[in-house]
Design a protein around this motif. Structure first.
Motif, PDB file in Angstrom:
ATOM      1  N   THR A  43     -87.663  86.786  12.658  1.00  0.00           N
ATOM      2  CA  THR A  43     -87.744  85.328  12.605  1.00  0.00           C
ATOM      3  C   THR A  43     -88.988  84.920  11.829  1.00  0.00           C
ATOM      4  N   PRO A  44     -88.985  83.722  11.275  1.00  0.00           N
ATOM      5  CA  PRO A  44     -90.161  83.264  10.532  1.00  0.00           C
ATOM      6  C   PRO A  44     -91.340  83.061  11.478  1.00  0.00           C
ATOM      7  N   PRO A  45     -92.556  83.056  10.928  1.00  0.00           N
ATOM      8  CA  PRO A  45     -93.729  82.840  11.779  1.00  0.00           C
ATOM      9  C   PRO A  45     -93.663  81.471  12.455  1.00  0.00           C
ATOM     10  N   PRO A  46     -94.247  81.366  13.636  1.00  0.00           N
ATOM     11  CA  PRO A  46     -94.194  80.083  14.347  1.00  0.00           C
ATOM     12  C   PRO A  46     -94.949  78.995  13.595  1.00  0.00           C
ATOM     13  N   GLN A  47     -94.510  77.762  13.782  1.00  0.00           N
ATOM     14  CA  GLN A  47     -95.154  76.607  13.181  1.00  0.00           C
ATOM     15  C   GLN A  47     -95.797  75.773  14.278  1.00  0.00           C
ATOM     16  N   VAL A  48     -96.948  75.254  13.998  1.00  0.00           N
ATOM     17  CA  VAL A  48     -97.604  74.336  14.916  1.00  0.00           C
ATOM     18  C   VAL A  48     -97.562  72.967  14.257  1.00  0.00           C
ATOM     19  N   VAL A  49     -96.959  72.009  14.926  1.00  0.00           N
ATOM     20  CA  VAL A  49     -96.851  70.665  14.385  1.00  0.00           C
ATOM     21  C   VAL A  49     -97.851  69.779  15.123  1.00  0.00           C
ATOM     22  N   ALA A  50     -98.785  69.256  14.364  1.00  0.00           N
ATOM     23  CA  ALA A  50     -99.795  68.381  14.947  1.00  0.00           C
ATOM     24  C   ALA A  50     -99.577  66.967  14.428  1.00  0.00           C
ATOM     25  N   SER A  51     -99.644  66.006  15.312  1.00  0.00           N
ATOM     26  CA  SER A  51     -99.466  64.623  14.914  1.00  0.00           C
ATOM     27  C   SER A  51    -100.588  63.790  15.502  1.00  0.00           C
ATOM     28  N   ASN A  52    -101.123  62.910  14.689  1.00  0.00           N
ATOM     29  CA  ASN A  52    -102.169  62.028  15.189  1.00  0.00           C
ATOM     30  C   ASN A  52    -101.632  60.613  15.421  1.00  0.00           C
ATOM     31  N   LEU A  53    -100.305  60.487  15.542  1.00  0.00           N
ATOM     32  CA  LEU A  53     -99.704  59.182  15.812  1.00  0.00           C
ATOM     33  C   LEU A  53     -99.910  58.803  17.274  1.00  0.00           C
ATOM     34  N   THR A  54    -100.291  57.582  17.483  1.00  0.00           N
ATOM     35  CA  THR A  54    -100.355  57.077  18.850  1.00  0.00           C
ATOM     36  C   THR A  54     -98.926  56.714  19.268  1.00  0.00           C
ATOM     37  N   PRO A  55     -98.649  56.662  20.560  1.00  0.00           N
ATOM     38  CA  PRO A  55     -97.307  56.271  20.986  1.00  0.00           C
ATOM     39  C   PRO A  55     -96.883  54.900  20.444  1.00  0.00           C
ATOM     40  N   SER A  56     -97.804  53.955  20.393  1.00  0.00           N
ATOM     41  CA  SER A  56     -97.437  52.633  19.889  1.00  0.00           C
ATOM     42  C   SER A  56     -97.126  52.685  18.388  1.00  0.00           C
ATOM     43  N   ARG A  57     -97.871  53.481  17.627  1.00  0.00           N
ATOM     44  CA  ARG A  57     -97.605  53.617  16.188  1.00  0.00           C
ATOM     45  C   ARG A  57     -96.276  54.335  15.959  1.00  0.00           C
ATOM     46  N   TYR A  58     -96.004  55.369  16.762  1.00  0.00           N
ATOM     47  CA  TYR A  58     -94.718  56.057  16.663  1.00  0.00           C
ATOM     48  C   TYR A  58     -93.570  55.071  16.908  1.00  0.00           C
ATOM     49  N   ASN A  59     -93.690  54.262  17.968  1.00  0.00           N
ATOM     50  CA  ASN A  59     -92.637  53.294  18.280  1.00  0.00           C
ATOM     51  C   ASN A  59     -92.447  52.294  17.149  1.00  0.00           C
ATOM     52  N   GLU A  60     -93.537  51.864  16.561  1.00  0.00           N
ATOM     53  CA  GLU A  60     -93.467  50.920  15.435  1.00  0.00           C
ATOM     54  C   GLU A  60     -92.734  51.552  14.250  1.00  0.00           C
ATOM     55  N   LEU A  61     -93.120  52.785  13.893  1.00  0.00           N
ATOM     56  CA  LEU A  61     -92.503  53.463  12.750  1.00  0.00           C
ATOM     57  C   LEU A  61     -91.050  53.843  13.028  1.00  0.00           C
ATOM     58  N   SER A  62     -90.784  54.345  14.226  1.00  0.00           N
ATOM     59  CA  SER A  62     -89.412  54.766  14.526  1.00  0.00           C
ATOM     60  C   SER A  62     -88.475  53.561  14.646  1.00  0.00           C
ATOM     61  N   ASP A  63     -88.952  52.450  15.210  1.00  0.00           N
ATOM     62  CA  ASP A  63     -88.123  51.238  15.262  1.00  0.00           C
ATOM     63  C   ASP A  63     -87.798  50.746  13.860  1.00  0.00           C
ATOM     64  N   SER A  64     -88.790  50.763  12.991  1.00  0.00           N
ATOM     65  CA  SER A  64     -88.588  50.351  11.603  1.00  0.00           C
ATOM     66  C   SER A  64     -87.588  51.273  10.907  1.00  0.00           C
ATOM     67  N   THR A  65     -87.712  52.570  11.127  1.00  0.00           N
ATOM     68  CA  THR A  65     -86.794  53.544  10.526  1.00  0.00           C
ATOM     69  C   THR A  65     -85.372  53.332  11.012  1.00  0.00           C
ATOM     70  N   MET A  66     -85.217  53.146  12.319  1.00  0.00           N
ATOM     71  CA  MET A  66     -83.878  52.943  12.881  1.00  0.00           C
ATOM     72  C   MET A  66     -83.260  51.640  12.356  1.00  0.00           C
ATOM     73  N   ASP A  67     -84.068  50.582  12.243  1.00  0.00           N
ATOM     74  CA  ASP A  67     -83.566  49.318  11.691  1.00  0.00           C
ATOM     75  C   ASP A  67     -83.142  49.480  10.237  1.00  0.00           C
ATOM     76  N   ASN A  68     -83.956  50.209   9.449  1.00  0.00           N
ATOM     77  CA  ASN A  68     -83.610  50.448   8.043  1.00  0.00           C
ATOM     78  C   ASN A  68     -82.314  51.240   7.919  1.00  0.00           C
ATOM     79  N   MET A  69     -82.160  52.277   8.768  1.00  0.00           N
ATOM     80  CA  MET A  69     -80.927  53.057   8.739  1.00  0.00           C
ATOM     81  C   MET A  69     -79.731  52.198   9.127  1.00  0.00           C
ATOM     82  N   LEU A  70     -79.885  51.387  10.169  1.00  0.00           N
ATOM     83  CA  LEU A  70     -78.798  50.524  10.612  1.00  0.00           C
ATOM     84  C   LEU A  70     -78.365  49.585   9.492  1.00  0.00           C
ATOM     85  N   ASN A  71     -79.315  48.920   8.857  1.00  0.00           N
ATOM     86  CA  ASN A  71     -78.986  47.979   7.774  1.00  0.00           C
ATOM     87  C   ASN A  71     -78.314  48.681   6.597  1.00  0.00           C
TER      88      ASN A  71
END
Length: 122
Positions: A43-71
């Motif tokens: 198997t490939p070497p493991p990946q570590v995914v680090a994110s510095n998004l705050t929960p509120s920023r994630y919600n803002e970006l993901s809501d925007s993404t979902m709205d864009n996809m819907l439209n």
């Protein structure tokens, strides 16, 4: 008709999701270099995914993404004119129904700060 819709629909999903949510991936391959030379890994070497998004920023970006996809998907389905095709969005879950070709479910995953796309169910 499905083949003409399938690729544009996935392109819309991919474009909207990739353009909005940032990801920082740090590979641990450099720490595994001695192991890679001493044995063959299945198997490939493991990946570590680090994110510095705050929960509120994630919600803002993901809501925007979902709205864009819907439209974008609503416009695509309207141009197809097939009454069996529909898209709905409720409580962070976007459902793309392509009639006899299956249903895609796209949903937010706040604990992982991701948006998931399911395989089509029939």
């Amino acid at each position: 008709m499905y083949r003409h819709l399938h690729k544009p629909a996935l392109r819309v999903i991919r474009t909207c999701a990739c353009a909005t949510l940032p990801k920082t991936t740090i590979s641990s391959a450099s720490r595994l270099t001695p192991l890679l030379h001493s044995r063959h890994l299945a198997t490939p070497p493991p990946q570590v995914v680090a994110s510095n998004l705050t929960p509120s920023r994630y919600n803002e970006l993901s809501d925007s993404t979902m709205d864009n996809m819907l439209n974008a998907l609503e416009e695509l389905l309207d141009s197809e004119g097939n009454p069996a095709y529909e898209v709905e969005y409720h409580s962070g879950v976007l459902t793309l129904n392509l009639g006899s070709h299956g249903t895609y479910v796209i949903n937010k995953q706040p604990p992982n700060q991701q948006i998931w796309l399911s395989s089509p169910s029939r």
